[in-house]
Design a protein around this motif. Structure first.
Motif, short mmCIF file in Angstrom:
data_model
loop_
_atom_site.label_atom_id
_atom_site.label_comp_id
_atom_site.label_asym_id
_atom_site.label_seq_id
_atom_site.Cartn_x
_atom_site.Cartn_y
_atom_site.Cartn_z
N ILE A 77 -64.07 86.09 73.38
CA ILE A 77 -65.27 86.23 72.56
C ILE A 77 -64.91 85.82 71.13
N ILE A 78 -65.76 85.00 70.54
CA ILE A 78 -65.61 84.63 69.13
C ILE A 78 -66.80 85.18 68.37
N ILE A 79 -66.54 85.89 67.28
CA ILE A 79 -67.61 86.44 66.44
C ILE A 79 -67.64 85.68 65.12
N THR A 80 -68.81 85.18 64.77
CA THR A 80 -68.98 84.52 63.48
C THR A 80 -70.15 85.17 62.75
N TYR A 81 -70.07 85.14 61.43
CA TYR A 81 -71.09 85.77 60.60
C TYR A 81 -71.74 84.72 59.70
N GLY A 113 -76.66 88.71 57.24
CA GLY A 113 -76.73 89.79 58.21
C GLY A 113 -76.87 89.32 59.64
N ILE A 114 -76.46 88.07 59.91
CA ILE A 114 -76.56 87.53 61.27
C ILE A 114 -75.15 87.39 61.84
N ALA A 115 -74.92 87.97 63.02
CA ALA A 115 -73.64 87.83 63.72
C ALA A 115 -73.87 87.09 65.02
N THR A 116 -73.01 86.13 65.30
CA THR A 116 -73.10 85.37 66.55
C THR A 116 -71.89 85.68 67.42
N LEU A 117 -72.17 86.12 68.64
CA LEU A 117 -71.13 86.35 69.65
C LEU A 117 -71.12 85.13 70.57
N ALA A 158 -67.36 95.72 73.81
CA ALA A 158 -66.78 96.31 72.59
C ALA A 158 -67.32 95.61 71.35
N SER A 159 -67.46 94.29 71.41
CA SER A 159 -67.98 93.54 70.26
C SER A 159 -69.42 93.93 69.95
N ARG A 173 -77.77 92.64 60.86
CA ARG A 173 -79.18 92.90 61.14
C ARG A 173 -79.66 92.23 62.43
N LEU A 174 -79.06 91.11 62.78
CA LEU A 174 -79.46 90.36 63.97
C LEU A 174 -78.21 89.91 64.72
N VAL A 175 -78.28 89.90 66.05
CA VAL A 175 -77.15 89.48 66.87
C VAL A 175 -77.60 88.32 67.76
N ILE A 176 -76.85 87.22 67.70
CA ILE A 176 -77.11 86.06 68.55
C ILE A 176 -76.02 85.99 69.61
N LEU A 177 -76.43 85.76 70.87
CA LEU A 177 -75.48 85.59 71.97
C LEU A 177 -75.50 84.12 72.38
N ALA A 178 -74.34 83.48 72.30
CA ALA A 178 -74.22 82.06 72.60
C ALA A 178 -73.00 81.84 73.50
N ALA A 179 -72.73 80.58 73.82
CA ALA A 179 -71.61 80.26 74.69
C ALA A 179 -71.05 78.91 74.33
N SER A 180 -69.75 78.73 74.53
CA SER A 180 -69.10 77.44 74.30
C SER A 180 -69.07 76.66 75.60
N GLY A 181 -68.98 75.34 75.46
CA GLY A 181 -68.92 74.48 76.64
C GLY A 181 -70.27 74.12 77.19
N LYS A 182 -70.28 73.58 78.40
CA LYS A 182 -71.53 73.06 78.96
C LYS A 182 -72.34 74.11 79.70
#
Length: 274
Positions: free
Chosen positions: A5-9, A14-18, A39-40, A51-60
């Protein structure tokens, strides 16, 4: 070994991307990814700066669901061991679905099995036109047990009766039609633009009000509109009106100024247009 898991802000917004980060295995679930993602999410939920959480993914692929090699090994384990593994995935879905922050899924590719579960658990889901979805468990002699409450809530029992049993691949257009995703965009560039548009709009809203609205939906869905529910919702409205956030929001609107939650760089573009 890369982090699962990579977390970026986003700076000061106030936006976190998982980002799920097992691209070589199509972001399939294993014990590490499930535990790290859960846990993340809990850390971000407890962080007042998020304030907001984005769930994304790497690769295709967004997520292929369960890692089949792990599943094969688990088949030879005891019921207690299998139960512990299943409870881990169930806890992930429960945590994401009930997170006390708005969540957005950005589905750039295939989402199978548990990937459909993650999509269903997010408050908002956007997919590219090439994204594809499949509740594929029956092809392996399994059932989509732990994701079923969330997928059925998203697409309804009628659609679930088809797709849970056929394991058909669902196109992005069909996923939009049945309610699994809210919006379909052309490609990943437009996916990023759609996320920016949504987050900018949501950052204008009271953060406490958005969380309360999310809880409201969970509390009233499926309930009979009786005296108890009428009294409960009236009480919620009265309490919200008396909140510091609401008082500031109303005053800010009347005084033509930004409310407190839009200060310190959190307002996003265009906030002067009131």
């Amino acid at each position: 070994m890369s982090e699962p898991i990579i977390i970026t802000y986003s700076n000061n917004r106030g936006i976190a991307t998982l980002t799920m980060n097992r691209p070589e295995l199509h972001n399939a679930f294993n014990e590490s990814l499930v535990a790290n993602l859960t846990a993340s999410l809990r850390r971000l939920e407890a962080d007042p700066g998020v304030r907001l959480v984005i769930l994304a993914a790497s690769g295709k692929s967004f997520s292929a669901g369960a890692d089949l090699n792990d599943m094969r090994r688990m088949a030879d384990n005891s019921r207690e061991q299998n139960l512990a593994d299943a409870r881990g995935i169930a806890e992930l879905m429960h945590t994401l679905n009930g997170l006390a922050k708005p969540t957005i899924a950005l589905v750039q590719g295939a989402a199978y099995g548990g990937g459909v579960g993650l999509t269903s658990c997010c408050d908002i889901a956007i997919a590219t036109a090439r994204a594809a979805f499949c509740v594929s468990e029956v092809k392996l002699g399994l059932i989509p047990a732990v994701i079923s409450p969330y997928v059925i809530a998203a697409i309804g029992a009628r659609a679930a009766r088809r797709y849970f049993m056929t394991a058909e691949v669902i196109t992005a257009a069909e996923a939009h039609r049945i309610g699994l995703v809210h919006e379909v965009v052309a490609d990943e560039q437009e996916l990023s633009a759609a996320a920016d548009r949504l987050t900018s709009a949501m950052l204008r809203n009271g953060p406490g009000a958005m969380v309360a609205a999310k809880r409201l939906i969970a509390n009233v869905t499926g309930r009979l509109v009786d005296e108890a529910l009428i009294a409960e919702t009236a009480g919620l409205m009265a309490d919200r009106r008396a909140s510091a956030e609401c008082r500031d929001g109303l005053s800010a609107f009347l005084e033509k100024r930004p409310p407190a939650w839009m200060k310190d760089g959190n307002q996003g573009p265009g906030t002067g247009d009131r």
